[in-house]
Design a protein around this motif. Structure first.
Motif, short mmCIF file in Angstrom:
data_model
loop_
_atom_site.label_atom_id
_atom_site.label_comp_id
_atom_site.label_asym_id
_atom_site.label_seq_id
_atom_site.Cartn_x
_atom_site.Cartn_y
_atom_site.Cartn_z
N ASN A 193 0.85 -1.19 0.00
CA ASN A 193 0.00 0.00 0.00
C ASN A 193 0.89 1.24 0.00
O ASN A 193 2.06 1.16 -0.35
N PRO B 105 -7.92 2.50 6.99
CA PRO B 105 -6.71 1.67 6.87
C PRO B 105 -6.01 1.84 5.53
O PRO B 105 -4.80 1.72 5.43
N ALA B 106 -6.77 2.11 4.47
CA ALA B 106 -6.21 2.15 3.13
C ALA B 106 -5.47 3.45 2.84
O ALA B 106 -4.70 3.52 1.88
N TYR C 234 1.78 -9.38 1.76
CA TYR C 234 0.87 -8.23 1.82
C TYR C 234 1.38 -7.26 2.89
O TYR C 234 1.56 -7.65 4.05
N PRO D 139 0.36 -3.48 4.23
CA PRO D 139 0.12 -4.16 5.49
C PRO D 139 -0.68 -5.46 5.30
O PRO D 139 -1.23 -5.70 4.22
N GLY D 140 -0.76 -6.24 6.35
CA GLY D 140 -1.38 -7.55 6.26
C GLY D 140 -2.84 -7.54 5.86
O GLY D 140 -3.34 -8.49 5.26
N TRP D 141 -3.55 -6.42 6.18
CA TRP D 141 -4.99 -6.39 5.86
C TRP D 141 -5.25 -6.42 4.36
O TRP D 141 -6.38 -6.69 3.93
N LEU D 142 -4.23 -6.14 3.53
CA LEU D 142 -4.43 -6.20 2.09
C LEU D 142 -4.87 -7.59 1.63
O LEU D 142 -5.48 -7.74 0.57
N ARG D 143 -4.55 -8.58 2.43
CA ARG D 143 -5.02 -9.94 2.09
C ARG D 143 -6.55 -9.98 2.03
O ARG D 143 -7.14 -10.68 1.20
N LEU D 144 -7.19 -9.20 2.91
CA LEU D 144 -8.66 -9.14 2.89
C LEU D 144 -9.15 -8.45 1.61
O LEU D 144 -10.17 -8.83 1.05
N ALA D 145 -8.40 -7.43 1.17
CA ALA D 145 -8.76 -6.78 -0.09
C ALA D 145 -8.68 -7.76 -1.25
O ALA D 145 -9.49 -7.73 -2.18
N THR E 204 -11.78 -9.85 -1.30
CA THR E 204 -13.01 -9.13 -1.64
C THR E 204 -12.81 -8.22 -2.86
O THR E 204 -13.53 -7.24 -3.03
#
Length: 309
Positions: A193, A219-220, A245, A247-253, A256
């Motif tokens: 990101n 977060p983005a 990823y 940050p790690g939350w990009l895995r959720l992106a 989805t």
């Protein structure tokens, strides 16, 4: 080309005394990755524009390093650079395709030569880098890490060339991985990101790009230090990750991603008319010192071709 070949400090781990190529290593995330990889004992081959800056990065590393000034979209120049790397450091065990440029502005008024250059550097340059060093990676059962982006998953307005190129490198890396896995070569994709580099700082000088980022979910829109991102990427090289990823939350992106284009569309339908009423949208030109260095190099190359027969 410049090189610095001190005695290697004692090092352990999978990268100790291994040769790693990093493109776009003169500054920003590329330079931060060089330091993170060197701390793991790797020998670094630093490729890109801005020879003096590459030499300065090489001189600051604690392990053997070679700096080679090269345009990664020039296949012949890349082959010569690879010969230099092999001669000085040995065949690479890992290659990080990090080099990239960006510019922003409405597609409708885009200079298509500039648009093509972004795609050429980010996508074609990455492919040429992989093609050039693939024999080495096959010899060493090595690893190729393609630096992608959140833009590979969800495209944003005003950055059409960058988004197209980053979606392209993701597809390229998936294709390459399936093609070379049986030869012992691993291929990874890094989804990152916003990272605190001069490219991002330059983009923030333009109101429309700054405000579009501000309209992203909290977060983005966060910007991460280059050193923090580089450490995660170096760990991915060390462990031959298929995907990383940051940050790690990009895995959720990623999970989805089908929902992202409608979300971007809804937000931009509200935000863009207001922003355009305040200030006419224009072109940013190349973002960051690296982008400007590439533009100058491409202009000089073009002038040389025009003057030849």
């Amino acid at each position: 080309m410049a090189d610095r070949l001190p005695d290697s400090p004692p090092a352990r781990g999978p990268l100790a005394h291994r040769t790693v190529v990093v493109t776009g290593a003169a500054r920003g995330l590329g330079a931060a990755q060089a330091h993170a990889l060197a701390r793991r004992g790797a020998r670094l081959a630093l490729l890109g524009h801005e020879g003096p800056a590459l030499e300065a990065v090489a001189a600051a590393l604690p392990t053997p390093a070679v700096a080679v000034e090269v345009d990664i979209t020039d296949a012949a120049a890349l082959r010569r650079a690879a010969d230099t790397v092999r001669a000085r450091l040995g065949p690479p065990s890992a290659v990080v395709a990090n080099a990239g440029i960006a510019e922003g502005g409405p597609f409708e008024t885009e200079d298509m030569d500039v648009w093509r250059r972004v795609v050429d550097v980010n996508l074609t340059g990455s492919a040429l880098t992989a093609r050039t060093f693939l024999p080495d990676l096959e010899e060493t059962a090595g690893y190729y890490l393609q630096i992608a982006s959140l833009a590979s998953i969800g495209a944003a307005p005003m950055m059409s060339a960058y988004c197209a190129s980053k979606a392209g490198v993701e597809a390229f890396a998936h294709s390459l991985r399936a093609e070379v896995a049986h030869r012992g070569v691993a291929v990874g994709i890094a989804y990152i990101n916003w990272t605190d580099t001069d490219m991002i700082r330059d983009a923030d000088r333009y109101a429309v790009l700054r405000e579009l980022r501000a309209h992203m979910p909290p977060p983005a829109r966060q910007v991460f230090p280059a050193q923090e991102v580089a450490e995660r990427l170096a760990r991915a090289v060390e462990r031959r990750r298929t995907a990383v990823y940051v940050p790690g939350w990009l895995r959720l992106a990623q999970l989805t991603r089908a929902a992202l284009p409608p979300l971007v569309l809804r937000r931009c339908r509200r935000a863009l008319p207001r922003l355009e009423a305040r200030e006419a949208f224009g072109q940013t030109g190349p973002l960051g010192a690296g982008g400007r260095a590439d533009s100058e190099s491409a202009h000089l190359s073009s002038s040389g071709r025009k003057g030849s027969i």
